[in-house]
Design a protein around this motif. Sequence first.
Motif, PDB file in Angstrom:
ATOM      1  N   ASP A   1     -47.960  -8.653  -6.835  1.00 47.62           N
ATOM      2  CA  ASP A   1     -46.700  -8.306  -6.168  1.00 47.62           C
ATOM      3  C   ASP A   1     -45.754  -7.613  -7.143  1.00 47.62           C
ATOM      4  O   ASP A   1     -45.977  -7.597  -8.356  1.00 47.62           O
ATOM      5  N   THR A   2     -44.681  -7.045  -6.616  1.00 49.08           N
ATOM      6  CA  THR A   2     -43.718  -6.306  -7.443  1.00 49.08           C
ATOM      7  C   THR A   2     -42.384  -7.037  -7.569  1.00 49.08           C
ATOM      8  O   THR A   2     -41.348  -6.426  -7.824  1.00 49.08           O
ATOM      9  N   LEU A   3     -42.395  -8.350  -7.403  1.00 51.38           N
ATOM     10  CA  LEU A   3     -41.154  -9.119  -7.408  1.00 51.38           C
ATOM     11  C   LEU A   3     -40.443  -9.063  -8.756  1.00 51.38           C
ATOM     12  O   LEU A   3     -39.208  -8.928  -8.820  1.00 51.38           O
ATOM     13  N   LEU A   4     -41.183  -9.182  -9.846  1.00 49.81           N
ATOM     14  CA  LEU A   4     -40.558  -9.185 -11.169  1.00 49.81           C
ATOM     15  C   LEU A   4     -39.858  -7.865 -11.459  1.00 49.81           C
ATOM     16  O   LEU A   4     -38.700  -7.856 -11.899  1.00 49.81           O
ATOM     17  N   GLU A   5     -40.549  -6.770 -11.209  1.00 52.47           N
ATOM     18  CA  GLU A   5     -39.939  -5.480 -11.528  1.00 52.47           C
ATOM     19  C   GLU A   5     -38.753  -5.173 -10.622  1.00 52.47           C
ATOM     20  O   GLU A   5     -37.776  -4.537 -11.054  1.00 52.47           O
ATOM     21  N   ARG A   6     -38.797  -5.644  -9.383  1.00 55.23           N
ATOM     22  CA  ARG A   6     -37.633  -5.450  -8.505  1.00 55.23           C
ATOM     23  C   ARG A   6     -36.462  -6.321  -8.943  1.00 55.23           C
ATOM     24  O   ARG A   6     -35.304  -5.896  -8.910  1.00 55.23           O
ATOM     25  N   ALA A   7     -36.748  -7.536  -9.377  1.00 55.04           N
ATOM     26  CA  ALA A   7     -35.684  -8.416  -9.876  1.00 55.04           C
ATOM     27  C   ALA A   7     -35.065  -7.858 -11.147  1.00 55.04           C
ATOM     28  O   ALA A   7     -33.849  -7.994 -11.372  1.00 55.04           O
ATOM     29  N   ALA A   8     -35.869  -7.206 -11.982  1.00 53.95           N
ATOM     30  CA  ALA A   8     -35.374  -6.681 -13.258  1.00 53.95           C
ATOM     31  C   ALA A   8     -34.283  -5.631 -13.080  1.00 53.95           C
ATOM     32  O   ALA A   8     -33.446  -5.428 -13.968  1.00 53.95           O
ATOM     33  N   LYS A   9     -34.264  -4.971 -11.930  1.00 60.50           N
ATOM     34  CA  LYS A   9     -33.248  -3.948 -11.688  1.00 60.50           C
ATOM     35  C   LYS A   9     -31.841  -4.536 -11.632  1.00 60.50           C
ATOM     36  O   LYS A   9     -30.855  -3.810 -11.834  1.00 60.50           O
ATOM     37  N   ASN A  10     -31.740  -5.828 -11.347  1.00 66.02           N
ATOM     38  CA  ASN A  10     -30.432  -6.475 -11.259  1.00 66.02           C
ATOM     39  C   ASN A  10     -30.142  -7.380 -12.454  1.00 66.02           C
ATOM     40  O   ASN A  10     -29.205  -8.178 -12.415  1.00 66.02           O
ATOM     41  N   VAL A  11     -30.952  -7.276 -13.500  1.00 66.19           N
ATOM     42  CA  VAL A  11     -30.738  -8.051 -14.719  1.00 66.19           C
ATOM     43  C   VAL A  11     -30.290  -7.090 -15.811  1.00 66.19           C
ATOM     44  O   VAL A  11     -30.978  -6.111 -16.109  1.00 66.19           O
ATOM     45  N   HIS A  12     -29.131  -7.372 -16.420  1.00 63.84           N
ATOM     46  CA  HIS A  12     -28.566  -6.444 -17.396  1.00 63.84           C
ATOM     47  C   HIS A  12     -28.473  -7.034 -18.800  1.00 63.84           C
ATOM     48  O   HIS A  12     -28.219  -6.306 -19.758  1.00 63.84           O
ATOM     49  N   SER A  13     -28.670  -8.346 -18.917  1.00 58.91           N
ATOM     50  CA  SER A  13     -28.668  -8.945 -20.252  1.00 58.91           C
ATOM     51  C   SER A  13     -29.923  -8.558 -21.019  1.00 58.91           C
ATOM     52  O   SER A  13     -29.931  -8.490 -22.250  1.00 58.91           O
ATOM     53  N   GLN A  14     -31.009  -8.305 -20.294  1.00 56.82           N
ATOM     54  CA  GLN A  14     -32.257  -7.791 -20.838  1.00 56.82           C
ATOM     55  C   GLN A  14     -32.652  -6.565 -20.010  1.00 56.82           C
ATOM     56  O   GLN A  14     -32.625  -6.625 -18.772  1.00 56.82           O
ATOM     57  N   ILE A  15     -32.999  -5.490 -20.666  1.00 54.04           N
ATOM     58  CA  ILE A  15     -33.413  -4.287 -19.951  1.00 54.04           C
ATOM     59  C   ILE A  15     -34.922  -4.134 -20.129  1.00 54.04           C
ATOM     60  O   ILE A  15     -35.416  -3.877 -21.221  1.00 54.04           O
ATOM     61  N   TYR A  16     -35.658  -4.324 -19.028  1.00 55.55           N
ATOM     62  CA  TYR A  16     -37.111  -4.305 -19.078  1.00 55.55           C
ATOM     63  C   TYR A  16     -37.665  -2.969 -18.576  1.00 55.55           C
ATOM     64  O   TYR A  16     -37.235  -2.465 -17.537  1.00 55.55           O
ATOM     65  N   GLY A  17     -38.627  -2.441 -19.334  1.00 62.15           N
ATOM     66  CA  GLY A  17     -39.440  -1.356 -18.819  1.00 62.15           C
ATOM     67  C   GLY A  17     -40.629  -1.950 -18.077  1.00 62.15           C
ATOM     68  O   GLY A  17     -41.011  -3.086 -18.336  1.00 62.15           O
ATOM     69  N   VAL A  18     -41.200  -1.195 -17.159  1.00 60.80           N
ATOM     70  CA  VAL A  18     -42.323  -1.689 -16.364  1.00 60.80           C
ATOM     71  C   VAL A  18     -43.589  -0.925 -16.736  1.00 60.80           C
ATOM     72  O   VAL A  18     -43.617   0.310 -16.698  1.00 60.80           O
ATOM     73  N   VAL A  19     -44.620  -1.673 -17.099  1.00 60.64           N
ATOM     74  CA  VAL A  19     -45.919  -1.096 -17.453  1.00 60.64           C
ATOM     75  C   VAL A  19     -46.907  -1.482 -16.359  1.00 60.64           C
ATOM     76  O   VAL A  19     -47.344  -2.635 -16.278  1.00 60.64           O
ATOM     77  N   SER A  20     -47.227  -0.531 -15.502  1.00 63.66           N
ATOM     78  CA  SER A  20     -48.178  -0.782 -14.414  1.00 63.66           C
ATOM     79  C   SER A  20     -49.569  -0.268 -14.748  1.00 63.66           C
ATOM     80  O   SER A  20     -50.560  -0.755 -14.224  1.00 63.66           O
ATOM     81  N   LYS A  21     -49.625   0.747 -15.628  1.00 62.33           N
ATOM     82  CA  LYS A  21     -50.892   1.351 -16.029  1.00 62.33           C
ATOM     83  C   LYS A  21     -50.986   1.348 -17.552  1.00 62.33           C
ATOM     84  O   LYS A  21     -49.964   1.334 -18.244  1.00 62.33           O
ATOM     85  N   GLN A  22     -52.201   1.400 -18.048  1.00 64.04           N
ATOM     86  CA  GLN A  22     -52.396   1.368 -19.499  1.00 64.04           C
ATOM     87  C   GLN A  22     -51.664   2.514 -20.204  1.00 64.04           C
ATOM     88  O   GLN A  22     -51.139   2.343 -21.295  1.00 64.04           O
ATOM     89  N   SER A  23     -51.624   3.666 -19.571  1.00 69.81           N
ATOM     90  CA  SER A  23     -50.984   4.833 -20.181  1.00 69.81           C
ATOM     91  C   SER A  23     -49.487   4.630 -20.388  1.00 69.81           C
ATOM     92  O   SER A  23     -48.863   5.317 -21.205  1.00 69.81           O
ATOM     93  N   ASP A  24     -48.888   3.667 -19.659  1.00 68.84           N
ATOM     94  CA  ASP A  24     -47.449   3.425 -19.795  1.00 68.84           C
ATOM     95  C   ASP A  24     -47.107   2.751 -21.124  1.00 68.84           C
ATOM     96  O   ASP A  24     -45.953   2.801 -21.572  1.00 68.84           O
ATOM     97  N   LEU A  25     -48.079   2.089 -21.747  1.00 71.57           N
ATOM     98  CA  LEU A  25     -47.805   1.322 -22.968  1.00 71.57           C
ATOM     99  C   LEU A  25     -47.247   2.196 -24.094  1.00 71.57           C
ATOM    100  O   LEU A  25     -46.405   1.747 -24.867  1.00 71.57           O
ATOM    101  N   SER A  26     -47.708   3.416 -24.175  1.00 69.55           N
ATOM    102  CA  SER A  26     -47.302   4.279 -25.290  1.00 69.55           C
ATOM    103  C   SER A  26     -45.890   4.837 -25.128  1.00 69.55           C
ATOM    104  O   SER A  26     -45.271   5.248 -26.104  1.00 69.55           O
ATOM    105  N   SER A  27     -45.372   4.834 -23.916  1.00 71.87           N
ATOM    106  CA  SER A  27     -44.074   5.469 -23.672  1.00 71.87           C
ATOM    107  C   SER A  27     -42.952   4.500 -23.330  1.00 71.87           C
ATOM    108  O   SER A  27     -41.785   4.903 -23.282  1.00 71.87           O
ATOM    109  N   ILE A  28     -43.280   3.245 -23.083  1.00 70.65           N
ATOM    110  CA  ILE A  28     -42.262   2.268 -22.689  1.00 70.65           C
ATOM    111  C   ILE A  28     -42.135   1.209 -23.777  1.00 70.65           C
ATOM    112  O   ILE A  28     -43.117   0.585 -24.172  1.00 70.65           O
ATOM    113  N   ARG A  29     -40.927   0.985 -24.249  1.00 67.90           N
ATOM    114  CA  ARG A  29     -40.692   0.079 -25.365  1.00 67.90           C
ATOM    115  C   ARG A  29     -40.393  -1.337 -24.875  1.00 67.90           C
ATOM    116  O   ARG A  29     -39.991  -1.555 -23.741  1.00 67.90           O
ATOM    117  N   SER A  30     -40.558  -2.275 -25.784  1.00 69.16           N
ATOM    118  CA  SER A  30     -40.262  -3.683 -25.487  1.00 69.16           C
ATOM    119  C   SER A  30     -38.754  -3.877 -25.301  1.00 69.16           C
ATOM    120  O   SER A  30     -37.951  -3.136 -25.882  1.00 69.16           O
TER     121      SER A  30
END
Length: 391
Positions: A128-157
Motif C-alpha cells: 500500500d501507499t499509506l506511508l508515502e501519503r502520510a509523509a506529505k503531511n509530516v514536516h519535522s522529517q522530510i522523506y523521499g520515496v524510493v519505489s524502484k531500485q533506480s530511485d536509490l541513487s537520486s533520493i537522499r536519506s
Amino acid sequence: MISKLPDFPAIKKLAEALWQQDVKKHGAAIIIGAGFSRCSSKHVDGARKLPLWKDFAKKLACELDDANKDLAFSDPLRLAEEYRAYFGQTALNDLIRAEIHDEAWQPGAMHHELLSLPWSEVMTTNWDTLLERAAKNVHSQIYGVVSKQSDLSSIRSPRIVKLHGSIGVTEQFIVAQEDYRKYPENFAAFVNFARQVFIENELCLLGFSGDDPNFLQWAGWVRDNLANHSRRIYLVGALNLSASKRKLLESINIAPVDLWDAVKDIDDHDLWQQQAIELFLKELLNLKPKPKHEWKPTQLVRQQINHEDHSRQFNEPVYAASLLESQIEILRRDREAYPGWFVCPPELQWRIQSQLSDPRPNIDNITPLEQSSKEKLLYELAWQHTVTFNL
C-alpha cells in the motif's frame, strides 16, 4: 505501565539510537509490516480492515481448491506460487490490487506519529501507499520515496523504501516463493542498501508477527549474509511469546520487545495490537532527550507531606534510608544527562547542592542501606560535589 515491562531496557536502547544527536554514531532504522497498516489506517466505509498475510492466503486458497486451504496457514508463499502458476502473474497482481484497494484507505494518526520520529531510514514490505501519503503531511522529517531500485541513487536519506513493490508504481510485487528466492539477484540494489542499513543502524521491526513470512525471510537473509556484522534487530509488538519462541528469536539475533502484558486485558486482536504500537511510539517520544541548554536537576522534595512523615525522616533512619534508596536512580539519570559543561552555571550549582534535602544524607540514614546502594549513592554525591566545586 510500559516502563515496568521486562523488555523496557530494549526500548530504551532503541530510543538512544533513534535520538542520537552525534552524527558520528549509529542511528535507528525501521521496517514496517502489514500489521502496522492494519492498525493505523482508515477505510472509507469505516469498518473494513486491511488484510494480513493469513487473510490474503485464505483468499488465494479459496480461488484454488479446498485441498489447498491448509496451506494458508502452513506456507502462504508456496500457495501464492501455486496461484501464479495456475492463473498467471497478471491475475496474482490483480488480486493484490483488489484485496488492498489502496485508494480506499487513508493514513491514520499513527502513521504521522511514526514518521515524525527521526528514523535514519523507513523501509516497508507493504504494497500500500499509506506511508508515502502520510509523509506529505509530516514536516519535522522530510522523506523521499524510493519505489524502484533506480530511485536509490537520486533520493537522499531519510527515505521511505518500498522493498516489495508499490501499488500504482511497480508492475511486480514480492509475494511468492520464487520472488523471495530470486530477490538477491533481481533486486541487488535493494539488498546492498539493506545490508548497509543493517550494519549502520539499530533496526526495529514493527507490524510483524513472529511467523510473518516477510519477517522470517528478512531475518533469515540477515543471518545468512551479515553473520555478526549487523546490530541487534528489535521485533516490537504484542507478541505473547512463549519461553521457547523467545529463546529461538534471541538465538538469531532478534531482540523481542513484547508488549503483551500491557495490553492483554483487551479482547479484540486488532485493538491490542493497535494499543501496543501506540504505547511504543509514545514511549519513544517520551524518551527524547531534552536539549542540553534545558538541563536541570530533578526536584526531589516531596510536594505534599504531613507533619508525621516529615518527623520520621529525622527520627527513623531506616525510613529515611528508604527515601534515599528511591532517589538513587533519579540521581543517576540526572548525572548521565548532564551536558558536560566545563563550568556548571552558578544557578544550577546551587540547585544540585540542595537537590538531596528530603532527607539530607548523613551517616545515620546511609548506614541502613545495602552495600551496593551505599556505593551508588556515594558515587552520585561525589559527582555532585565535583561538578559544583563543593569539595
